[in-house]
Design a protein around this motif. Structure first.
Motif, PDB file in Angstrom:
ATOM      1  N   ARG A  18       0.849  -1.184   0.000  1.00 37.36           N
ATOM      2  CA  ARG A  18       0.000   0.000   0.000  1.00 37.36           C
ATOM      3  C   ARG A  18       0.892   1.243   0.000  1.00 37.36           C
ATOM      4  NH1 ARG A  18      -3.606   0.227   5.059  1.00 37.36           N
ATOM      5  NH2 ARG A  18      -4.468   2.009   3.929  1.00 37.36           N
ATOM      6  N   GLU A  22      -0.962   6.752   1.907  1.00 41.70           N
ATOM      7  CA  GLU A  22      -2.274   6.241   2.316  1.00 41.70           C
ATOM      8  C   GLU A  22      -2.235   5.703   3.749  1.00 41.70           C
ATOM      9  OE1 GLU A  22      -4.587   2.248   1.014  1.00 41.70           O
ATOM     10  OE2 GLU A  22      -4.330   3.719  -0.607  1.00 41.70           O
ATOM     11  N   ILE A  23      -1.173   4.988   4.075  1.00 46.27           N
ATOM     12  CA  ILE A  23      -1.032   4.436   5.438  1.00 46.27           C
ATOM     13  C   ILE A  23      -0.910   5.557   6.454  1.00 46.27           C
ATOM     14  CG2 ILE A  23       0.508   3.119   6.950  1.00 46.27           C
ATOM     15  CD1 ILE A  23       1.171   1.338   4.532  1.00 46.27           C
ATOM     16  N   GLU A  25      -1.916   8.714   6.222  1.00 47.90           N
ATOM     17  CA  GLU A  25      -3.178   9.448   6.347  1.00 47.90           C
ATOM     18  C   GLU A  25      -4.170   8.666   7.202  1.00 47.90           C
ATOM     19  OE1 GLU A  25      -4.300  10.096   2.320  1.00 47.90           O
ATOM     20  OE2 GLU A  25      -3.033  11.884   2.069  1.00 47.90           O
ATOM     21  N   GLU A  26      -4.149   7.352   7.069  1.00 49.68           N
ATOM     22  CA  GLU A  26      -5.023   6.498   7.868  1.00 49.68           C
ATOM     23  C   GLU A  26      -4.624   6.544   9.348  1.00 49.68           C
ATOM     24  OE1 GLU A  26      -5.081   1.874   7.793  1.00 49.68           O
ATOM     25  OE2 GLU A  26      -6.458   2.544   6.214  1.00 49.68           O
ATOM     26  N   LYS A  30      -6.491   8.128  13.351  1.00 51.21           N
ATOM     27  CA  LYS A  30      -6.713   7.306  14.545  1.00 51.21           C
ATOM     28  C   LYS A  30      -6.401   8.105  15.814  1.00 51.21           C
ATOM     29  CE  LYS A  30      -5.555   2.827  12.385  1.00 51.21           C
ATOM     30  NZ  LYS A  30      -6.860   2.170  12.605  1.00 51.21           N
TER      31      LYS A  30
END
Length: 286
Positions: A18, A22-23, A25-26, A30
């Motif tokens: 991935r 993207e990781i 931003e994820e 949290k």
């Protein structure tokens, strides 16, 4: 002057990985209680994650903490015996590690903290928490030894020490010729592996296939163990003299003057100042 070491790494990934953007931003979405990776003796938590665009360059600043709930330090006075450090029942001690990622150029710079989160744990954290176990961070060598290593067409021996085995090594060596040995060693509580692969150097034409040797070399470099060792015997031609390159003696490194950094009331490094120092270090690398 007290110096803080900063090591440099390149980002390597498999095709199915991935995107790190993207990781990150994820992870940014949290809550802090959801950013703890609890595998192993000491949990690792992502304390802060901050995207930053500066002078046309896009960076991500990540601060990791190793959480500790045992063997706490004491509190000393000049003329009295050390006493216990008393905190709330839910409180933990932390050891911080600052990192900066340049995703566009595939670069990472990491503060070295002997008691903090090592690069292998940062790598493990991102692979697991990002649900994408396909990333490897390869230490950057000083240009002189890197040029020499890459220019030598013949490898006759690789001698390595992998110290402080942990579950993170499963991902690092997955798919390599050492994968089974690593897994079995961990099951047997082995803490240190030392190995050599070589050819009979008495015969000039003998050499190790470079792609096989390079795969092992890159993986050992990628774990950056403080007591690891990696020496490679190389030569230019079949009848040339063998030269031994000590790759862990020639890692690219920079320094931050710790006296230039502001401290918090608790004598920790101020995050803003440390991040600015890392940005300067990364800009110098460019």
């Amino acid at each position: 002057m007290s110096n803080i070491k900063v090591y440099f790494f390149s980002i390597s990934s498999q095709s199915q990985a991935r995107p790190l953007q993207e990781i990150f931003e994820e992870l940014q979405l949290k809550g802090i209680s959801q950013r703890t990776y609890s595998h192993g003796q000491f949990p690792v938590r992502l304390e802060n994650i901050l995207p930053l665009t500066l002078a046309g360059r896009n960076y991500w600043l990540l601060k990791f903490s190793k959480l500790r709930d045992t063997n706490w330090p004491g509190v000393a006075e000049p003329n009295a015996e050390a006493t216990d450090l008393i905190l709330d029942d839910t409180s933990l001690l932390t050891e911080d590690t600052y990192t900066i990622f340049d995703l566009e150029n595939g670069k990472v710079a990491v503060q070295y903290n002997h008691f903090g989160v090592r690069i292998s744990k940062v790598q493990d954290y991102i692979n697991v928490m990002g649900n994408s176990p396909f990333y490897n961070f390869i230490p950057v060598l000083n240009q002189n030894v890197l040029n020499k290593y890459e220019s030598k067409p013949i490898i006759t021996k690789v001698h390595a020490v992998i110290d402080g085995l942990s579950d993170a090594d499963i991902a690092i060596f997955n798919g390599s010729s050492l994968s089974q040995s690593i897994n079995q060693s961990l099951e047997a509580d082995v803490q240190r592996i030392e190995f050599s692969i070589s050819v009979d150097a008495r015969y000039e034409e003998m050499k190790i296939q470079k792609h096989f040797a390079k795969d092992l070399i890159d993986r050992v470099l990628g774990r950056q163990g403080p007591k690891d060792s990696l020496k490679v015997s190389v030569k230019d031609e079949d009848n040339s003299t063998i030269e031994i390159l000590d790759l862990f003696e020639d890692l690219k490194i920079s320094y931050i003057d710790s006296t230039s950094l502001n401290k918090t009331a608790g004598r920790r490094y101020d995050s803003t100042g440390f991040n600015n120092a890392l940005i300067s270090v990364m800009n110098e690398w460019h």
